[in-house]
Design a protein around this motif. Structure first.
Motif, short mmCIF file in Angstrom:
data_model
loop_
_atom_site.label_atom_id
_atom_site.label_comp_id
_atom_site.label_asym_id
_atom_site.label_seq_id
_atom_site.Cartn_x
_atom_site.Cartn_y
_atom_site.Cartn_z
N ALA A 154 36.93 48.07 10.27
CA ALA A 154 36.60 46.48 10.65
C ALA A 154 38.15 45.83 10.87
O ALA A 154 38.36 45.10 11.81
CB ALA A 154 36.28 45.87 9.56
N ALA A 155 39.15 46.48 10.22
CA ALA A 155 40.50 45.91 10.02
C ALA A 155 40.97 46.21 11.58
O ALA A 155 41.97 45.47 12.17
CB ALA A 155 41.26 46.56 9.24
N GLN B 109 34.66 36.38 6.37
CA GLN B 109 35.20 37.96 6.24
C GLN B 109 36.45 37.89 7.05
O GLN B 109 37.71 38.30 6.48
CB GLN B 109 34.16 38.81 6.99
CG GLN B 109 33.32 39.59 6.19
CD GLN B 109 32.59 40.70 7.02
OE1 GLN B 109 33.08 41.52 7.72
NE2 GLN B 109 31.33 40.62 6.91
N ARG B 110 36.24 37.47 8.34
CA ARG B 110 37.47 37.36 9.01
C ARG B 110 38.76 36.55 8.56
O ARG B 110 39.90 37.04 8.61
CB ARG B 110 37.26 36.74 10.61
CG ARG B 110 36.42 38.00 11.16
CD ARG B 110 35.81 37.54 12.84
NE ARG B 110 35.31 38.57 13.36
CZ ARG B 110 34.33 38.25 14.40
NH1 ARG B 110 34.30 37.21 15.00
NH2 ARG B 110 34.08 39.29 15.10
N ARG B 111 38.39 35.39 8.19
CA ARG B 111 39.44 34.49 7.68
C ARG B 111 40.04 35.20 6.21
O ARG B 111 41.25 35.34 6.32
CB ARG B 111 38.50 33.10 7.18
CG ARG B 111 39.97 31.99 6.97
CD ARG B 111 39.01 30.68 6.91
NE ARG B 111 38.05 30.65 5.58
CZ ARG B 111 36.65 30.70 5.77
NH1 ARG B 111 36.19 30.40 7.25
NH2 ARG B 111 35.98 30.80 4.89
N GLU B 112 39.27 35.68 5.33
CA GLU B 112 39.92 35.93 4.11
C GLU B 112 40.24 37.46 4.04
O GLU B 112 41.08 37.58 3.42
CB GLU B 112 38.65 35.95 3.11
CG GLU B 112 38.39 34.49 2.56
CD GLU B 112 37.53 34.35 1.61
OE1 GLU B 112 37.13 35.28 0.92
OE2 GLU B 112 37.11 33.10 1.33
N ARG B 113 39.98 38.24 4.96
CA ARG B 113 40.35 39.55 5.16
C ARG B 113 41.47 39.83 6.11
O ARG B 113 41.94 40.78 6.22
CB ARG B 113 39.18 40.65 5.03
CG ARG B 113 38.23 40.47 4.06
CD ARG B 113 37.09 41.59 4.06
NE ARG B 113 35.98 41.72 3.41
CZ ARG B 113 35.42 42.46 2.69
NH1 ARG B 113 35.86 43.56 2.53
NH2 ARG B 113 34.09 42.12 1.92
N PHE C 166 34.26 43.30 11.93
CA PHE C 166 33.48 42.67 10.84
C PHE C 166 32.65 43.98 10.29
O PHE C 166 32.44 44.86 11.03
CB PHE C 166 32.64 41.67 11.16
CG PHE C 166 31.62 41.72 12.33
CD1 PHE C 166 30.46 42.42 12.22
CD2 PHE C 166 31.86 41.22 13.54
CE1 PHE C 166 29.58 42.42 13.33
CE2 PHE C 166 31.05 41.29 14.59
CZ PHE C 166 29.94 41.94 14.49
N ILE C 167 31.97 43.50 9.08
CA ILE C 167 31.05 44.40 8.74
C ILE C 167 29.79 43.71 8.24
O ILE C 167 29.78 42.55 7.56
CB ILE C 167 31.42 45.09 7.25
CG1 ILE C 167 32.68 45.87 7.42
CG2 ILE C 167 30.38 45.97 6.52
CD1 ILE C 167 33.18 46.55 5.95
N VAL C 168 28.71 44.09 8.84
CA VAL C 168 27.21 43.74 8.56
C VAL C 168 26.57 44.91 7.98
O VAL C 168 26.47 45.93 8.60
CB VAL C 168 26.65 43.20 9.89
CG1 VAL C 168 25.26 43.06 9.59
CG2 VAL C 168 27.32 41.84 10.22
#
Lengths: 351, 351, 351, 351
Positions: free
Chosen positions: D96-97, D133-137, D143-145
Motif C-alpha cells: 500500500a505504501a 488511511q492515506r492521510r494518517e499513514r 490503500f488496504i480494503v
C-alpha cells in the motif's frame, strides 16, 4: 431451435432421470417435451414431483412441466429411459412396438441378442442390430438401444484403444463405486460413514459379460463376444459421484506403459469426428500426476463425459496396470444414452 | 504381575505408539516402563506430550509417565519401535548393539537379509535369522525383529493357509486402505471427503516384496523368497481404521471356493497352540454374508487381531477370489509387534 | 444368575433394539427371554431375522433365540420397547393393561400427563406418576415409563446440576446429530456425504417440550413444567454415533464458567448412590481440552452412559455457554430405558 | 479486453489463492498478470508450483505464468491478497505504501480503525475510511480494503436486511463449517471421518467483533460499532465447501417470520444496481423447502456468491430463527475481495 425433436424421459424424477433432464435442458437437437413418472408423481408439476438433487433447483424450462403416468400415451418419438431394471423391460418393448426410438439405461435388454449395447466411441456399428430387432420383433420404426452399466462404460472406454492396438486377453478389475450409482435413497449413510461395502449385487457379472459383448463384433446378423476374460471385484465407497477402477491387463502383444498411455490419450472416434454435441473432445483423458485420477477433482473433466486414466505402469503379474475414473451418472448413465441418440440421429436412424 | 518385563516404546506419542500403549497397558508379561519421544515431547508427562486419539484418554498407568528423549539411556531390555521409517533404522541398530531386543513396526530393516520379517502364525522359524544378525553384526544379546506393513500382514495371513494347502502362483490385489495407516495428521480431510486417492507412496512395492520374503523359507542361513508373483493396487479411502483388500489368486493345485474357505477358517498356528496373550483364537475369520467383511463392523473381531475373509468365490481369470479385511493399527502394526515379542519370549529368545 | 428377571425386547431387530440386546446380554439382574419383531422377523432365529450392525455379530446368548410376533403372548413381566413412534402407543398400552412393566424409548407416551418421562439422575421422583396411571387407567401391576428423546437426555443431564445450583431461565441449543438417531436404513448416504441436513422432523419440538417436563416437578398428582424457555435448532451431520450440542444459557443467578463446570463435574445422583449396574460413575464428565468433546473420541466415555461437556465459557449474550456430547443410542436410548428399569427395580416398583 | 487492469495475486498457490485465480481468469475488468508465492513456489510455472485442487486443472491463461517471490517488485497496481494471517500484515502495508490498492482476505488489518471491512451490499460507504488511511499513514495512491471472515460474511449478509427493516439487538449463532475453511492440508482426515470438532481457534471472536464493525457506521472519520451483541459457537464438520449457520435473533421491532423472509428475499444493494460482474443477482436467496439449505445442493447458488437462507420461523426464546448457508471460499473469501475491487473500480477509487 424451433425444429428440435421432442423427447420423453421415463423415470424422470429419479437420480438418472434428473441427469437426463440436466443434460437435455437446452440441448441443440432435442427438446424435453414429456416427463414420465410413477403414480406418486403423475399429474404434479416436475419441481413438485421431484426431489431434485443434482443441483440447487431444476432448469426453468422443465420446472412446471406436468409429469405424465407410464400408461398415458406419448407424442414424442424419441424416448430416454431411466426406469429401474425389471420395470423397464416390458414398458420399453411396448414403446418400441408403438414406433418409439428408446434409448435406455436399464439393464433389462442389454444382453438381448438383437439389442445394441452401445458406446458410440467403441461399437457404433452395432447399431446394425436394430434391423434384426425390427425384422424379428415386427417393429417398423421403433427400436431399443441400450447403454452399458456405469462401471462397464468407463472400463470399456479405456480397454477399446488398447484392444485395437495390442489386443487384450485377460483383465482383473476392482471398482470403488460412488453412492449415486445406487440411486436415491440408495445406500444408507450408516453403511458409508467410516466404511466400505465390498459387494454390489449383480455388478460383477454385468461388468464381466457386458464388456465382452461391447468389445465383440456384429457379424452375419449376430453378436460375437470378444475373446477377453475379465474378473471384477465391486465395492461401494463413501463418494457421491465418480467410479474409480483399478485394472491389470494381459495383452496379446507386448507394449510399454508409455505406448499404452499414448494410445489412450490419442484415442478419438466417431462422436469426435462428427462433433456430436455431448461428445467429449477427448473420450479418454490421461493424467500424469502420481496420485490421479481422483473422483472429486476429475469426475467433471470434459463435462463428466470422459474416462480419466492415470498411473499407467507395468504389472508384475500381467502386462500393464492403471486406474480409470469416470462420472457414473453422466457418462456412466444419462450422458451415455444421450450420446447414443445423437449418434443415431446423425447417422439417419431417427428419420 | 511383579515380574513383568520392563519395556520401552519408541515413538510413543504417534498413532502406532498409542496403539502400543493401549495393547501393553495391563499386559500380563510386559510392563510399560519407558515412553520415548522426540524433542517436542521429552520431559513432559505422557498425557500432556501426547495428543491421545485412540480413545477418550490414555490408560491411568501411563498418564503421568515422563516421556524420555531418544538420546537418553533406556533400562528396559525389550523395545517396541513405532518410529517413522528413515529415522528408525540407525536408532534401532544402536539399541540392538546395546543389547536391546527391538520389535519394530518401521520399514527400515524389513528387507534386510538377516532380519526376520515375522508373523507368528506364518513364519515363526524365521526367528533363526537372529543368530546371523548377532554373528555378522557383532551383537551379543540384542536383535531386531520386524513386522510387515499393515496391508501385507492381513494379505499374508490369508495367503498362508492357501499356500500350504494348494500352492499359490500369482495374485492380484487391490487395497482400500484406512486413513490411520498414514498416521496423524496424515491425510488431509480435503483428500478424503467425497474422494478416494488411488496412490500410496511405496505401498505397492512393500506388499509385493514383503509377502515373498514372509512366505518364503529360511534355509542354510538365508531367506529364499516364495515363488509367488503379486501385483498390488493401493488406494486410500475415507475409513478411519481397517484395510479392505480384494484378492484374485492363481493356485498351483485346483481347489473349490469351499475348500479354500475351509482351510482359512480352520487355520491355527504357533500363537494359538502356545495361547499367547495377544493371539486371536482364530487368526483368520471367515464370514458367510454376501456383503462382508466391512471395516466398521468387522475390524474389531478378535480384538483387532484377526484377518477377516469373505466372499470366497471362483475367479473367472484365476482360480479363486475373495475379500480380506483387517485392523491396520492393531494386527497391522502394534499388535503384530507385541505378538512377535510374546512368541520370542515363549520360545526363549528373550532370556 | 439363576434368579435374573426375564425381559422381553420389542422392536428387537432395529437399531435401538440391537442396543437393548447388547446392553442386556449378560446383565446381572435381567435376562433376555423374549425378542419381539414384526411379521418379517417373527419365527426366525434372531441372528437371521436381524441385520446386526452394532458390532460384528450378536451375543451368543441370543443368537438362536426365536423372534416372536407382536401378537404372541409374552411371559416376561418386564418389557423394553424399541418400537417406532406411532406403532408403539397402543401396543405398549395393551401390555401395561396385561400387567407388564413397560420401559419405552418411543415418543408416543412421553408427554402423557400420567407417564414419567424419566432420567434417573434428574427426576427419579416422577415415578410417583405410576400410581396415577394405575388408578386412572385401571392397570393393576403394569405401567409405562418413558425415557426422553436422545438429544433431550444429554441436554437435560447437563442442565440439571446448573438448574439446581443457579437456576436456568432461557437456553438456545443447536444440535449436530448422528445418523444412527434415524435408525437403519435411515438417512441416505447421498444426504450425508459432503453434506449436513439442517432439519430433523419433530426434533426441535421434542427438545423444547420434553426438557420442561423432565426438569419440572411432580406435585399434587400432576406434572408442573419447569419455567425454562428453550429454542432448539436441529441438524443431521455425517457422524455414526454421538450427538453434539452447543448450548447458551441465561441463568437465574450469576455464576462463573468455573462454577458451572464444577457443579457439572461434581454431579452425582440416585443411580450413583445406588450403584446401579448400568449407571455411569460420573453422569456428566467435564473435559478441559479446548477442542473437546468430539464424537469419535468421547461418545464411549463411561460405556456411552455419560454426557460429556466441554468448552464451558462465558456467553456474550446470555451467561454461560458450552458443548455437550453423548452417545445417542446408548445413554440416549436403550441405556436410558435399562437404567430406568434398574432404578425402579431397586426402588421396589417391579415387585 | 486489451484494457483490462493488471492484477497480482498474493498467496496464489493456496486454497483461497486458487479461488482468486479461478474467479479472475477471464474477468472482464481485471487480468491476472502476476502470481506471487513463497520461496518454495517462486520461479516455477504456476501449474507446477501449485497443487491445484479446486477443479481438475488450472485455467490455461495462467498455467505457464511464472510465480514471483514476495520480495520481487510488482508492476500491477491492484493486488489481491490470500496470504495467511500474520504474514499478511506487513507485506500488505508495504505494498500500500508503494501505491498498490490491496484487497485482502487476511485477518491482520480487518479491525484497524482506518481499514474498511467491506461487504459491498452492506457497507459500501465504509470505503471513505480509505481517505483516513492515506492521510494518517502517508499513502498517496495505495490503500488496504479487507473482507470479513468467511462465517461473518454470510451471517452479515443475512443480518443486514433484517437490521435495516426491524433492528437487531442480540443474536446467537452456531456454525457448521466446511473443511476448506482451514486451507490445505488443513484439518486431518482422522478429525473429520465420523466426527465433528466443536472448536475453531479465533473464529468465534471474529464473528462477534467483525459483525459489529461491518453493520456499524462510518461517521466523523471513525467506525461506530453497531449495538448488536452476538454469541458464536463454531464447529468444523465433514463438508468440503459451504458453511451452515443456525441463527436466533432478538429484534428491536416485532416482525413475523414471513416479513423477515420477505426482506431477505427482496434485498438488493449497490452491487446489484451497478451490475458488478461478480455480483449475485440476489445476494440473499430464500428457500422454502423444510430441509434446506444444504451445502452440497445450495453452496453454488448464484455461482457461490449468494447467502442462502431457509427455515425462517419463530424462535421461542428470541423473535426469529433461521439457517444461512454460503460458499466459504467463493463469497466467503476470494469472491468477496473481487467484489470489493469491482465496487471500488466503479466508484472511482482505482483511478
Amino acid at each position: 431451435m424451433s425444429d428440435r425433436i421432442d423427447v420423453a424421459i421415463l423415470g424422470a424424477t429419479g437420480s438418472v432421470g434428473q441427469r437426463f433432464v440436466q443434460l437435455l435442458a437446452g440441448h441443440p437437437w432435442f427438446r424435453i417435451a414429456e416427463l414420465v413418472g410413477s403414480e406418486r408423481s403423475a399429474g404434479k408439476p416436475y419441481w413438485e414431483a421431484c426431489d431434485w438433487r443434482v443441483s440447487s433447483a431444476p432448469p426453468d424450462e422443465v420446472r412446471g412441466l406436468k409429469v405424465k403416468h407410464y400408461e398415458e400415451p406419448l407424442h414424442s418419438t424419441v424416448v430416454f429411459s431411466a426406469l429401474p431394471g425389471g420395470l423397464a423391460g416390458p414398458i420399453e418393448e411396448g414403446l418400441a412396438a408403438e414406433g418409439k426410438r428408446v434409448f435406455t439405461n436399464a439393464r433389462d435388454h442389454r444382453m438381448d441378442p438383437d439389442v445394441p449395447l452401445m458406446i458410440p466411441e467403441v461399437n457404433p456399428d452395432h447399431a446394425a442390430a436394430i434391423e434384426r430387432q425390427r425384422r424379428e420383433r415386427g417393429w417398423r420404426d421403433g427400436f431399443i438401444v441400450a447403454n452399458p452399466n456405469c462401471s462397464t462404460i468407463h472400463l470399456v472406454l479405456a480397454l477399446k484403444p488398447i484392444q485395437d492396438a495390442f489386443g487384450i486377453e485377460q483383465g482383473i478389475v476392482t471398482t470403488l463405486q460412488a453412492a449415486s450409482g445406487a440411486g436415491y435413497p440408495g445406500v444408507p449413510s450408516l453403511d458409508l460413514i467410516d466404511n466400505v461395502i465390498p459387494y454390489i449385487g449383480g455388478e460383477e457379472e454385468k461388468i464381466e459379460s457386458e464388456s465382452r459383448k461391447i468389445l465383440g463384433r456384429w457379424e452375419d446378423g449376430r453378436f460375437l463376444d470378444a475373446p477377453i476374460t475379465l474378473s471384477a471385484h465391486c465395492n461401494r465407497v463413501p463418494v457421491r459421484d465418480g467410479h474409480t477402477e483399478t485394472v491389470s491387463l494381459k495383452l496379446a502383444q507386448p507394449a510399454s506403459p508409455d505406448e499404452v498411455a499414448r494410445v489412450l490419450a490419442e484415442f478419438r472416434a466417431r462422436p469426435q469426428e462428427l462433433g456430436l454435441p455431448t461428445a467429449p473432445a477427448r473420450p479418454v483423458v490421461v493424467l500424469d500426476q502420481l496420485d490421479r485420477p481422483q473422483p472429486v477433482l476429475d469426475r467433471d473433466v470434459e463435462r463428466g463425459m470422459a474416462s480419466v486414466v492415470g498411473r499407467v505402469r507395468p504389472c508384475p503379474v500381467f502386462d500393464v496396470r492403471f486406474v480409470v475414473l469416470g462420472h457414473n451418472t453422466i457418462r456412466g448413465a444419462a450422458g451415455a444414452s444421450v450420446l447414443n441418440a445423437e449418434l443415431l440421429l446423425r447417422e439417419g436412424w431417427l428419420d
